[in-house]
Design a protein around this motif. Structure first.
Motif, PDB file in Angstrom:
ATOM      1  N   PHE A  20      10.966   7.631 -10.803  1.00 20.73           N
ATOM      2  CA  PHE A  20      10.677   6.445  -9.930  1.00 20.73           C
ATOM      3  C   PHE A  20      11.450   6.961  -8.682  1.00 20.73           C
ATOM      4  CE2 PHE A  20      10.742   4.223 -13.958  1.00 20.73           C
ATOM      5  CZ  PHE A  20       9.385   3.514 -13.936  1.00 20.73           C
ATOM      6  N   PRO A  21      10.675   6.588  -7.687  1.00 15.07           N
ATOM      7  CA  PRO A  21       9.582   6.078  -7.523  1.00 15.07           C
ATOM      8  C   PRO A  21       8.615   6.890  -8.011  1.00 15.07           C
ATOM      9  CG  PRO A  21      10.353   6.673  -5.311  1.00 15.07           C
ATOM     10  CD  PRO A  21      11.370   6.920  -6.393  1.00 15.07           C
ATOM     11  N   GLU A  33      -8.083   3.972 -14.564  1.00 14.28           N
ATOM     12  CA  GLU A  33      -8.262   3.543 -13.017  1.00 14.28           C
ATOM     13  C   GLU A  33      -8.708   2.032 -13.048  1.00 14.28           C
ATOM     14  OE1 GLU A  33      -9.956   6.251 -10.520  1.00 14.28           O
ATOM     15  OE2 GLU A  33      -9.189   7.994 -11.291  1.00 14.28           O
ATOM     16  N   ASN A  34      -8.836   1.576 -14.214  1.00 14.25           N
ATOM     17  CA  ASN A  34      -9.120   0.017 -14.417  1.00 14.25           C
ATOM     18  C   ASN A  34      -8.212  -0.888 -14.170  1.00 14.25           C
ATOM     19  OD1 ASN A  34     -10.984  -2.251 -14.528  1.00 14.25           O
ATOM     20  ND2 ASN A  34     -10.665  -2.137 -16.974  1.00 14.25           N
ATOM     21  N   TYR A  35      -7.733  -0.807 -12.682  1.00 12.15           N
ATOM     22  CA  TYR A  35      -6.782  -1.784 -12.429  1.00 12.15           C
ATOM     23  C   TYR A  35      -7.010  -2.933 -11.326  1.00 12.15           C
ATOM     24  CZ  TYR A  35      -5.471   1.440  -8.681  1.00 12.15           C
ATOM     25  OH  TYR A  35      -5.649   2.596  -7.532  1.00 12.15           O
ATOM     26  N   ARG A  36      -6.387  -3.932 -11.020  1.00 12.66           N
ATOM     27  CA  ARG A  36      -6.465  -4.690  -9.866  1.00 12.66           C
ATOM     28  C   ARG A  36      -5.233  -4.404  -8.750  1.00 12.66           C
ATOM     29  NH1 ARG A  36      -5.502 -10.010 -10.694  1.00 12.66           N
ATOM     30  NH2 ARG A  36      -4.739  -9.856 -12.975  1.00 12.66           N
ATOM     31  N   THR A  37      -5.540  -4.720  -7.683  1.00  9.21           N
ATOM     32  CA  THR A  37      -4.462  -4.731  -6.568  1.00  9.21           C
ATOM     33  C   THR A  37      -4.220  -6.174  -5.801  1.00  9.21           C
ATOM     34  OG1 THR A  37      -5.007  -2.415  -6.092  1.00  9.21           O
ATOM     35  CG2 THR A  37      -3.784  -3.472  -4.448  1.00  9.21           C
ATOM     36  N   ILE A  38      -3.342  -6.376  -5.962  1.00  5.60           N
ATOM     37  CA  ILE A  38      -2.579  -7.774  -5.209  1.00  5.60           C
ATOM     38  C   ILE A  38      -1.622  -7.747  -4.247  1.00  5.60           C
ATOM     39  CG2 ILE A  38      -1.766 -10.228  -5.698  1.00  5.60           C
ATOM     40  CD1 ILE A  38      -3.257  -8.240  -8.421  1.00  5.60           C
ATOM     41  N   GLU A  39      -2.065  -7.739  -2.945  1.00  4.07           N
ATOM     42  CA  GLU A  39      -1.121  -7.463  -2.026  1.00  4.07           C
ATOM     43  C   GLU A  39      -0.385  -8.744  -1.685  1.00  4.07           C
ATOM     44  OE1 GLU A  39      -2.944  -5.686   1.107  1.00  4.07           O
ATOM     45  OE2 GLU A  39      -3.669  -3.722  -0.242  1.00  4.07           O
ATOM     46  N   GLY A  40       0.924  -8.730  -1.632  1.00  5.30           N
ATOM     47  CA  GLY A  40       1.866  -9.865  -1.066  1.00  5.30           C
ATOM     48  C   GLY A  40       2.230  -9.652   0.141  1.00  5.30           C
ATOM     49  N   LYS A  41       3.087 -10.359   0.527  1.00  8.41           N
ATOM     50  CA  LYS A  41       3.869 -10.141   1.947  1.00  8.41           C
ATOM     51  C   LYS A  41       4.817  -8.991   1.728  1.00  8.41           C
ATOM     52  CE  LYS A  41       6.669 -12.734   5.413  1.00  8.41           C
ATOM     53  NZ  LYS A  41       7.276 -13.752   5.642  1.00  8.41           N
ATOM     54  N   ASN A  42       5.335  -8.665   0.937  1.00  6.06           N
ATOM     55  CA  ASN A  42       6.530  -7.905   0.681  1.00  6.06           C
ATOM     56  C   ASN A  42       6.177  -6.739  -0.471  1.00  6.06           C
ATOM     57  OD1 ASN A  42       8.111  -8.609   3.016  1.00  6.06           O
ATOM     58  ND2 ASN A  42       8.917 -10.072   1.460  1.00  6.06           N
ATOM     59  N   THR A  43       5.557  -7.016  -1.271  1.00  5.29           N
ATOM     60  CA  THR A  43       5.087  -6.233  -2.289  1.00  5.29           C
ATOM     61  C   THR A  43       3.576  -6.179  -2.802  1.00  5.29           C
ATOM     62  OG1 THR A  43       7.143  -6.750  -3.260  1.00  5.29           O
ATOM     63  CG2 THR A  43       5.859  -6.018  -4.830  1.00  5.29           C
ATOM     64  N   SER A  57       5.091  -2.176  -6.137  1.00  3.81           N
ATOM     65  CA  SER A  57       5.368  -0.983  -5.002  1.00  3.81           C
ATOM     66  C   SER A  57       5.543  -1.826  -3.717  1.00  3.81           C
ATOM     67  CB  SER A  57       3.928  -0.324  -4.908  1.00  3.81           C
ATOM     68  OG  SER A  57       3.930   0.435  -3.763  1.00  3.81           O
ATOM     69  N   LYS A  58       6.561  -1.296  -3.065  1.00  5.05           N
ATOM     70  CA  LYS A  58       7.047  -1.893  -1.514  1.00  5.05           C
ATOM     71  C   LYS A  58       6.078  -1.342  -0.537  1.00  5.05           C
ATOM     72  CE  LYS A  58      11.873  -1.960  -2.854  1.00  5.05           C
ATOM     73  NZ  LYS A  58      13.233  -1.441  -2.345  1.00  5.05           N
ATOM     74  N   GLY A  60       2.625  -0.042  -1.346  1.00  9.10           N
ATOM     75  CA  GLY A  60       1.320   0.340  -1.769  1.00  9.10           C
ATOM     76  C   GLY A  60       1.176   1.543  -1.963  1.00  9.10           C
ATOM     77  N   GLU A  61       1.943   2.672  -2.051  1.00  8.52           N
ATOM     78  CA  GLU A  61       1.638   3.951  -2.214  1.00  8.52           C
ATOM     79  C   GLU A  61       2.358   4.497  -3.732  1.00  8.52           C
ATOM     80  OE1 GLU A  61       2.348   6.192   1.011  1.00  8.52           O
ATOM     81  OE2 GLU A  61       0.865   5.019   2.191  1.00  8.52           O
ATOM     82  N   VAL A  62       3.606   4.201  -3.844  1.00 14.37           N
ATOM     83  CA  VAL A  62       4.503   4.791  -4.629  1.00 14.37           C
ATOM     84  C   VAL A  62       5.201   3.353  -5.543  1.00 14.37           C
ATOM     85  CG1 VAL A  62       5.310   6.864  -3.897  1.00 14.37           C
ATOM     86  CG2 VAL A  62       6.438   4.895  -3.394  1.00 14.37           C
ATOM     87  N   VAL A  63       5.333   3.444  -6.949  1.00 15.68           N
ATOM     88  CA  VAL A  63       5.808   2.396  -7.684  1.00 15.68           C
ATOM     89  C   VAL A  63       7.389   2.416  -8.059  1.00 15.68           C
ATOM     90  CG1 VAL A  63       5.490   1.515  -9.833  1.00 15.68           C
ATOM     91  CG2 VAL A  63       3.316   2.168  -8.407  1.00 15.68           C
ATOM     92  N   GLU A  64       7.987   1.260  -7.634  1.00 12.33           N
ATOM     93  CA  GLU A  64       9.382   1.281  -7.709  1.00 12.33           C
ATOM     94  C   GLU A  64       9.910   0.691  -9.407  1.00 12.33           C
ATOM     95  OE1 GLU A  64       8.980   1.954  -3.774  1.00 12.33           O
ATOM     96  OE2 GLU A  64       8.259   0.082  -4.799  1.00 12.33           O
ATOM     97  N   SER A  65       8.807  -0.031  -9.935  1.00 14.59           N
ATOM     98  CA  SER A  65       9.142  -0.447 -11.194  1.00 14.59           C
ATOM     99  C   SER A  65       7.765  -0.648 -11.845  1.00 14.59           C
ATOM    100  CB  SER A  65       9.889  -2.002 -11.186  1.00 14.59           C
ATOM    101  OG  SER A  65       9.133  -3.035 -10.489  1.00 14.59           O
TER     102      SER A  65
END
Length: 277
Positions: A20-21, A33-43, A57-58, A60-65
């Motif tokens: 991590f990240p 590759e079968n995933y959904r993307t939900i964009e929030g204000k900060n995550t 992800s903070k 949208g490119e690398v994943v923290e958890s």
């Protein structure tokens, strides 16, 4: 089937080591590759509905958890299925290990009741609701430091270079503190129980468990707290009420049981020349 493994070798998905990240590209290769993307204000949340896995992800490119869902939730980002793979911790089922090794639970943040399992610099935090584990979050371990951000001497009591009021009755003193500290704002710091519990280092004060009775360290703080004699003339009256700030900080869940600190004698009143009779 997805196989997760957390051990001294690190965190692995199907034998692929994840650090991590983590890159989204690597996760897609390990999962699909079968995933959904939900964009929030900060995550940004990436959700694999068929696997019961989420990634946070903070940027949208690398994943923290990464989180595995063990119970269904109704949030927009929640997977539509629970995790049906295998999750090992040092070659043992992670849930069984967590339940049987409570002494290894590590607190990750203030108020953390469930704790995490830790290997090297990776933590697996358990989200527990009504004794049921509903999710496990894997991320880089960040040590929790109690009192972080609070000055080390904020609630340290030191002697004053001036005359102080000597009290006979503790209940009377508490009423004076209520008036000077919380009503008139003449004493600092203004005592806050939750901040004090976070600041206190001798032991962990669990307000949720202990707040139904007087908390010994808080009582001792107010017993030791010096009050300058020059402030005595500012006291003209006071009253005892269960909702007073002083009592809510001494025992927040006692329902305002001021009988713990009833004024038993008025002998201290003579030190306050303007106190109404």
């Amino acid at each position: 089937m997805i196989v997760l493994h957390l051990s001294s070798k690190g965190f692995q998905i199907n034998s692929e080591t994840i650090t991590f990240p983590a890159s989204l590209t690597q996760l897609k290769a390990c999962l699909n590759e079968n995933y959904r993307t939900i964009e929030g204000k900060n995550t940004t949340v990436f959700t694999w509905d068929d696997l019961g896995i989420l990634a946070y992800s903070k940027n949208g490119e690398v994943v923290e958890s990464i989180t595995v869902a063990l119970e269904l939730e109704a949030y927009e980002f929640s997977p539509k299925q629970t995790f049906d793979g295998i999750f090992y911790f040092n070659n043992q089922d992670i849930v069984r290990y967590y339940k049987s090794h409570k002494q290894q639970h590590v607190k990750l943040f203030k108020g953390d009741k469930s704790g995490a399992l830790l290997v090297n610099d990776i933590s697996a935090w358990f989200s527990v609701r009504r004794e049921n584990i509903n999710a496990i979050e894997i991320s880089e371990y960040t040590p929790y430091v109690r009192g972080s951000g609070i000055p080390k001497d904020k609630y340290s009591i030191t002697s004053l270079d001036e005359e102080v009021i000597e009290f006979i009755d503790f209940g009377f003193k508490l009423s004076v503190i209520e008036e000077l500290m919380y009503t008139k704002g003449l004493m600092e710091p203004v005592f806050d129980l939750y901040e004090f519990a976070d600041w206190y280092q001798e032991r962990e004060i669990d307000i949720d468990d202990e707040g139904y009775e007087p908390i010994a360290e808080v009582e001792q703080y107010f017993k030791d707290l010096p009050i300058p004699k020059r402030l005595a003339s500012g006291i003209t009256d006071f009253y005892q009420d269960g909702g007073n700030d002083i009592y809510m900080n001494l025992s927040p869940f006692s329902g305002g049981a001021v009988e713990y600190w009833d004024i038993e004698t008025a002998i201290d009143a003579k030190q306050f020349p303007n106190l109404k009779k």
